[in-house]
Write a protein that holds these residues in place. Structure first.
Motif, PDB file in Angstrom:
ATOM      1  N   SER A 101       0.838  -1.194   0.000  1.00  0.00           N
ATOM      2  CA  SER A 101       0.000   0.000   0.000  1.00  0.00           C
ATOM      3  C   SER A 101       0.877   1.248   0.000  1.00  0.00           C
ATOM      4  CB  SER A 101      -0.916   0.011   1.225  1.00  0.00           C
ATOM      5  OG  SER A 101      -0.149   0.220   2.405  1.00  0.00           O
ATOM      6  N   LEU A 102       0.289   2.339  -0.422  1.00  0.00           N
ATOM      7  CA  LEU A 102       1.020   3.605  -0.425  1.00  0.00           C
ATOM      8  C   LEU A 102       1.382   4.036   0.992  1.00  0.00           C
ATOM      9  CD1 LEU A 102      -1.076   5.482  -3.125  1.00  0.00           C
ATOM     10  CD2 LEU A 102       1.295   4.738  -3.355  1.00  0.00           C
ATOM     11  N   ASP A 103       0.478   3.759   1.945  1.00  0.00           N
ATOM     12  CA  ASP A 103       0.778   4.111   3.331  1.00  0.00           C
ATOM     13  C   ASP A 103       1.970   3.322   3.848  1.00  0.00           C
ATOM     14  OD1 ASP A 103      -1.336   5.834   3.282  1.00  0.00           O
ATOM     15  OD2 ASP A 103      -2.746   4.457   4.251  1.00  0.00           O
ATOM     16  N   ALA A 104       2.066   2.051   3.441  1.00  0.00           N
ATOM     17  CA  ALA A 104       3.205   1.231   3.867  1.00  0.00           C
ATOM     18  C   ALA A 104       4.494   1.727   3.224  1.00  0.00           C
ATOM     19  CB  ALA A 104       2.959  -0.230   3.510  1.00  0.00           C
ATOM     20  N   LEU A 105       4.420   2.109   1.966  1.00  0.00           N
ATOM     21  CA  LEU A 105       5.613   2.626   1.291  1.00  0.00           C
ATOM     22  C   LEU A 105       6.077   3.925   1.925  1.00  0.00           C
ATOM     23  CD1 LEU A 105       4.726   2.004  -2.474  1.00  0.00           C
ATOM     24  CD2 LEU A 105       6.328   0.722  -1.047  1.00  0.00           C
ATOM     25  N   ALA A 106       5.119   4.724   2.423  1.00  0.00           N
ATOM     26  CA  ALA A 106       5.483   5.991   3.060  1.00  0.00           C
ATOM     27  C   ALA A 106       6.266   5.781   4.342  1.00  0.00           C
ATOM     28  CB  ALA A 106       4.228   6.810   3.343  1.00  0.00           C
ATOM     29  N   GLN A 107       6.228   4.563   4.878  1.00  0.00           N
ATOM     30  CA  GLN A 107       6.980   4.237   6.089  1.00  0.00           C
ATOM     31  C   GLN A 107       8.302   3.538   5.775  1.00  0.00           C
ATOM     32  OE1 GLN A 107       5.697   5.360   8.977  1.00  0.00           O
ATOM     33  NE2 GLN A 107       3.968   6.143   7.761  1.00  0.00           N
ATOM     34  N   ASP A 108       8.564   3.275   4.517  1.00  0.00           N
ATOM     35  CA  ASP A 108       9.775   2.559   4.105  1.00  0.00           C
ATOM     36  C   ASP A 108      10.833   3.585   3.687  1.00  0.00           C
ATOM     37  OD1 ASP A 108      11.767   1.182   2.711  1.00  0.00           O
ATOM     38  OD2 ASP A 108      10.374  -0.316   1.943  1.00  0.00           O
ATOM     39  N   PRO A 109      11.929   3.703   4.433  1.00  0.00           N
ATOM     40  CA  PRO A 109      12.948   4.718   4.107  1.00  0.00           C
ATOM     41  C   PRO A 109      13.509   4.578   2.698  1.00  0.00           C
ATOM     42  CG  PRO A 109      13.309   3.830   6.306  1.00  0.00           C
ATOM     43  CD  PRO A 109      12.254   2.979   5.669  1.00  0.00           C
ATOM     44  N   LYS A 110      13.689   3.345   2.232  1.00  0.00           N
ATOM     45  CA  LYS A 110      14.236   3.142   0.888  1.00  0.00           C
ATOM     46  C   LYS A 110      13.252   3.627  -0.176  1.00  0.00           C
ATOM     47  CE  LYS A 110      16.298  -0.371  -2.111  1.00  0.00           C
ATOM     48  NZ  LYS A 110      16.660  -1.810  -2.238  1.00  0.00           N
ATOM     49  N   ALA A 111      11.981   3.288   0.005  1.00  0.00           N
ATOM     50  CA  ALA A 111      10.967   3.731  -0.951  1.00  0.00           C
ATOM     51  C   ALA A 111      10.844   5.254  -0.942  1.00  0.00           C
ATOM     52  CB  ALA A 111       9.624   3.088  -0.628  1.00  0.00           C
ATOM     53  N   VAL A 112      10.886   5.841   0.241  1.00  0.00           N
ATOM     54  CA  VAL A 112      10.768   7.296   0.367  1.00  0.00           C
ATOM     55  C   VAL A 112      11.953   7.993  -0.300  1.00  0.00           C
ATOM     56  CG1 VAL A 112      10.839   9.185   2.035  1.00  0.00           C
ATOM     57  CG2 VAL A 112       9.332   7.238   2.440  1.00  0.00           C
ATOM     58  N   LYS A 113      13.136   7.433  -0.143  1.00  0.00           N
ATOM     59  CA  LYS A 113      14.329   8.045  -0.758  1.00  0.00           C
ATOM     60  C   LYS A 113      14.233   8.038  -2.284  1.00  0.00           C
ATOM     61  CE  LYS A 113      19.368   7.700  -0.920  1.00  0.00           C
ATOM     62  NZ  LYS A 113      20.569   6.963  -0.414  1.00  0.00           N
ATOM     63  N   ALA A 140       5.551   6.505 -10.097  1.00  0.00           N
ATOM     64  CA  ALA A 140       4.511   7.413  -9.609  1.00  0.00           C
ATOM     65  C   ALA A 140       4.109   7.058  -8.180  1.00  0.00           C
ATOM     66  CB  ALA A 140       3.302   7.362 -10.535  1.00  0.00           C
ATOM     67  N   ARG A 141       3.968   5.769  -7.879  1.00  0.00           N
ATOM     68  CA  ARG A 141       3.595   5.348  -6.528  1.00  0.00           C
ATOM     69  C   ARG A 141       4.656   5.738  -5.505  1.00  0.00           C
ATOM     70  NH1 ARG A 141       3.059   0.431  -5.132  1.00  0.00           N
ATOM     71  NH2 ARG A 141       1.130   0.511  -3.947  1.00  0.00           N
ATOM     72  N   LEU A 142       5.931   5.647  -5.895  1.00  0.00           N
ATOM     73  CA  LEU A 142       7.002   6.014  -4.972  1.00  0.00           C
ATOM     74  C   LEU A 142       7.023   7.522  -4.735  1.00  0.00           C
ATOM     75  CD1 LEU A 142       9.844   3.649  -6.217  1.00  0.00           C
ATOM     76  CD2 LEU A 142       8.442   3.406  -4.177  1.00  0.00           C
ATOM     77  N   ALA A 143       6.732   8.302  -5.781  1.00  0.00           N
ATOM     78  CA  ALA A 143       6.659   9.758  -5.603  1.00  0.00           C
ATOM     79  C   ALA A 143       5.533  10.128  -4.644  1.00  0.00           C
ATOM     80  CB  ALA A 143       6.456  10.444  -6.953  1.00  0.00           C
ATOM     81  N   VAL A 144       4.383   9.484  -4.787  1.00  0.00           N
ATOM     82  CA  VAL A 144       3.261   9.740  -3.882  1.00  0.00           C
ATOM     83  C   VAL A 144       3.609   9.288  -2.463  1.00  0.00           C
ATOM     84  CG1 VAL A 144       0.879   9.102  -3.350  1.00  0.00           C
ATOM     85  CG2 VAL A 144       1.517   9.650  -5.701  1.00  0.00           C
ATOM     86  N   ALA A 145       4.322   8.174  -2.339  1.00  0.00           N
ATOM     87  CA  ALA A 145       4.737   7.707  -1.010  1.00  0.00           C
ATOM     88  C   ALA A 145       5.603   8.753  -0.328  1.00  0.00           C
ATOM     89  CB  ALA A 145       5.485   6.382  -1.139  1.00  0.00           C
ATOM     90  N   TRP A 146       6.484   9.385  -1.107  1.00  0.00           N
ATOM     91  CA  TRP A 146       7.311  10.442  -0.500  1.00  0.00           C
ATOM     92  C   TRP A 146       6.440  11.604  -0.044  1.00  0.00           C
ATOM     93  CZ3 TRP A 146       8.290  15.557  -2.109  1.00  0.00           C
ATOM     94  CH2 TRP A 146       9.221  16.230  -1.294  1.00  0.00           C
ATOM     95  N   LEU A 147       5.453  11.985  -0.865  1.00  0.00           N
ATOM     96  CA  LEU A 147       4.563  13.079  -0.473  1.00  0.00           C
ATOM     97  C   LEU A 147       3.816  12.737   0.817  1.00  0.00           C
ATOM     98  CD1 LEU A 147       3.056  14.078  -3.939  1.00  0.00           C
ATOM     99  CD2 LEU A 147       4.698  15.384  -2.576  1.00  0.00           C
ATOM    100  N   LEU A 148       3.341  11.514   0.919  1.00  0.00           N
ATOM    101  CA  LEU A 148       2.638  11.100   2.143  1.00  0.00           C
ATOM    102  C   LEU A 148       3.567  11.135   3.351  1.00  0.00           C
ATOM    103  CD1 LEU A 148       0.535   8.086   0.805  1.00  0.00           C
ATOM    104  CD2 LEU A 148      -0.305  10.352   1.427  1.00  0.00           C
ATOM    105  N   SER A 149       4.832  10.793   3.129  1.00  0.00           N
ATOM    106  CA  SER A 149       5.780  10.770   4.246  1.00  0.00           C
ATOM    107  C   SER A 149       6.062  12.168   4.793  1.00  0.00           C
ATOM    108  CB  SER A 149       7.096  10.121   3.804  1.00  0.00           C
ATOM    109  OG  SER A 149       7.857  10.999   2.982  1.00  0.00           O
ATOM    110  N   GLN A 150       5.835  13.204   3.954  1.00  0.00           N
ATOM    111  CA  GLN A 150       6.077  14.570   4.405  1.00  0.00           C
ATOM    112  C   GLN A 150       4.983  15.081   5.332  1.00  0.00           C
ATOM    113  OE1 GLN A 150       9.200  15.952   3.418  1.00  0.00           O
ATOM    114  NE2 GLN A 150       9.148  13.754   2.988  1.00  0.00           N
ATOM    115  N   ASN A 151       3.843  14.410   5.333  1.00  0.00           N
ATOM    116  CA  ASN A 151       2.748  14.765   6.238  1.00  0.00           C
ATOM    117  C   ASN A 151       2.056  13.475   6.640  1.00  0.00           C
ATOM    118  OD1 ASN A 151       0.569  15.758   7.627  1.00  0.00           O
ATOM    119  ND2 ASN A 151      -0.048  17.246   6.063  1.00  0.00           N
TER     120      ASN A 151
END
Length: 311
Positions: free
Chosen positions: A118-130, A284-295
């Motif tokens: 899920s995108l929420d799970a990716l937002a918690q993954d440092p590698k995916a967020v990077k 695209a999913r990884l970019a959105v995951a980074w956006l979610l990680s910012q908030n």
């Protein structure tokens, strides 16, 4: 390449090589006899200091010969003589295609580890967020800024306000399919000072300085014309991308009467291009995951808008 230009290039290359070899051997001969001081340029300094004109040392001459041999060998094996492709059949296009296939194979291995999550799970993954941060910086930062906080006409992507919904799936739909938001010019439908009246009423919705008398006159006009998109309470509509007019977030301008009046009079139009063909779903999913990680508070927010095409 036409036959004429092919032969022109071949002739030019051959003439250059032959000329260089002739010059090399011509300058290798000793001049003026065998004496040590006989080969001079004729220049003399201080009465007895002469400038010699001796040939190159043999080791240096040998290096020049080797460069000529290398050049001829290169032109036999690789393209460089007009339309002659070289014995190895190498082309820059084929080499680039091989490198692209190799790079895509590596990326496929990398992205495969993020699929099915899920995108929420990716937002918690440092590698995916990077990785998502790099994708955003290379693709989206030109409009939304390197910190994704936007600018005038370009929305902030990490706050709690979103025109179409702030959950990950809605954001992904925006990236993949794009958005086209339009507010039509309404001056013709608001005659006799109606634009000013509605502008002041809009200012009153967010508690900003306004003329109370004009705002009172503008309220029925707003409820008749503007509420269809922004709602009777002015809180907007995610399904249409109509902004909330009761908060202190302004996409166009600083939220003063002049900016609101201009929006009503001239309308607004904004387009977010579709990035599906450029990024693909994985990036695209990884970019959105980074956006979610910012908030992090946005993660898990309820979806409020379907994917939008041209509206």
């Amino acid at each position: 390449m036409s036959a004429f230009w092919s032969w022109f290039i071949i002739l030019l290359v051959v003439v250059n090589i032959v000329g260089l070899v002739a010059l090399l051997f011509a300058t290798a001969r000793r001049r003026g006899g065998d004496g040590a001081g006989s080969a001079t340029t004729g220049h003399v300094w201080d009465g007895d200091l002469e400038e010699l004109n001796n040939p190159l040392p043999r080791w240096w001459f040998g290096l020049f010969v080797l460069t000529v041999v290398f050049a001829i060998g290169y032109l036999v094996l690789y393209p460089g003589m007009g339309n002659f492709a070289g014995r190895l059949g190498w082309t820059s296009g084929a080499a680039a295609a091989d490198e692209l296939r190799e790079a895509n194979a590596k990326l496929e291995t990398l992205y495969a580890g993020f699929r099915g999550r899920s995108l929420d799970a990716l937002a918690q993954d440092p590698k995916a967020v990077k990785i998502g941060r790099n994708v955003f910086a290379n693709t989206c930062a030109a409009c939304h800024g390197s910190d994704a906080r936007g600018a005038v006409g370009y929305p902030n992507l990490v706050d709690d306000d979103a025109l179409y919904g702030s959950d990950g799936e809605t954001m992904l739909a925006s990236v993949m399919r794009g958005r086209h938001g339009v507010m039509p010019p309404l001056a013709a439908t608001l005659p006799d000072g109606g634009v000013d009246e509605v502008a002041h009423y809009v200012m009153s919705l967010s508690g900003r300085p306004h003329d109370a008398r004009l705002a009172a006159l503008g309220q029925p006009r707003f409820e008749t014309i503007c509420a269809a998109c922004h709602g009777k309470d002015g809180k907007g509509n995610h399904a249409l991308g109509a902004p909330n007019l009761t908060d202190d977030i302004w996409l166009h301008g600083g939220g003063d009467v002049a900016a609101v009046r201009a929006a009503i009079t001239d309308g607004r139009s904004g387009t977010m291009p579709a990035w599906a063909s450029v990024l693909g779903e994985d990036r695209a999913r990884l970019a959105v995951a980074w956006l979610l990680s910012q908030n992090p508070q946005r993660a898990g927010a309820p979806s409020a808008a379907p994917a939008a095409g041209a509206q």
